[in-house]
Design a protein around this motif. Structure first.
Motif: not given
Length: 202
Positions: A109-110, A128-129, A137-138, A173-174
Motif C-alpha cells: 500500500d506504500d 496490504a489492506i 487484512a479484511e 493493522v499494518y
C-alpha cells in the motif's frame, strides 16, 4: 511461541527479558556483533532488529545477511543536514537492505515500495489492506472490549485467520500484518501469533 528472542532498536536492546540501553537505533558494527554473541550465548533463536537508513548508509550492518528484511513505509522524516540530503539518498539507503536479505516482506500500500526495491536481490512477498497482496487484512473493525481499545480483522492469502490487537489505529493493522507474515515464514503457528498480538502493549 516459546522461542527466546533478541531485539535491537530505538526502544533499546532486549536479550530475552534482559534490557540494555541503546545509543543508536542501529549500533556500530562491532557493537552489533558483540550483542549477537551475547544473544547466542543466552539461547536466543531469533533477533528482531530495527535497521535504520543511517545504519545501512554507513555500513553498520555490512556483511550481515538477513533472513527477512521488512519495508513498512516511507516518508520525509529523515531529511536534513545530519541524515539524508534528499529523498533519493534516503530511498537508496533503505534499499540496501533488500540487497542483503533472503526474503523481503513489503507493504504494497506504500507508493514508494518499487523505488525502495529497485535493484533488489531477494524474494519479495507483500502485505496490504487496500491492494491485492500475498497477505491481506479484511473486515477491519475498531473495537472496545473490557475498557480496552483495539482492532479486529481477519487475514486472507498466506495466512487465513482472525486476529485482535489492543492498540487502536490502522497502523496497528499494518504492523500486525507484517508480524503475522514474518512469524508465518518462520513456522510459528497461527494460534501463537494471535495470542502474541493480543498481548501487545505500548
Amino acid at each position: 511461541a516459546g522461542n527466546k528472542t533478541g531485539l535491537i532498536g530505538t526502544t533499546g536492546i532486549l536479550i530475552g527479558e534482559e534490557s540494555l540501553p541503546a545509543k543508536n537505533t542501529t549500533p556500530e558494527s562491532y557493537e552489533i556483533h558483540r550483542l549477537f554473541r551475547l544473544m547466542v550465548d543466552s539461547g536466543c533463536k531469533y533477533v528482531v532488529m530495527e535497521v535504520s537508513s543511517q545504519g545501512l548508509k554507513y555500513d553498520r550492518v555490512a556483511g550481515i545477511h538477513f533472513d527477512i528484511g521488512v519495508f513498512t513505509n516511507f516518508s520525509p522524516d529523515h531529511i536534513g543536514p545530519n541524515e539524508h540530503d534528499s529523498m533519493e539518498d534516503y530511498a537508496a539507503s533503505k534499499g540496501i537492505l533488500f540487497k542483503n536479505c533472503k526474503t523481503a516482506v513489503v507493504n504494497l500500500d506504500d507508493e514508494s515500495v518499487n523505488t525502495i526495491l529497485n535493484g533488489h536481490t531477494c524474494k519479495v512477498v507483500s502485505y496490504a489492506i487496500n491492494n491485492n497482496a500475498d497477505l491481506k487484512a479484511e473486515n477491519i473493525e475498531f473495537i472496545k472490549e473490557n475498557g480496552r481499545l483495539g482492532m479486529k480483522f481477519n487475514t486472507t492469502g498466506a495466512v487465513d485467520y482472525n486476529f485482535t490487537v489492543y492498540t487502536p489505529g490502522m497502523f496497528s493493522v499494518y504492523n500486525s500484518l507484517v508480524t503475522i507474515y514474518i512469524c508465518n515464514l518462520l513456522g510459528v503457528d497461527n494460534t501463537s501469533i494471535a495470542k502474541g498480538l493480543e498481548t501487545v502493549k505500548v
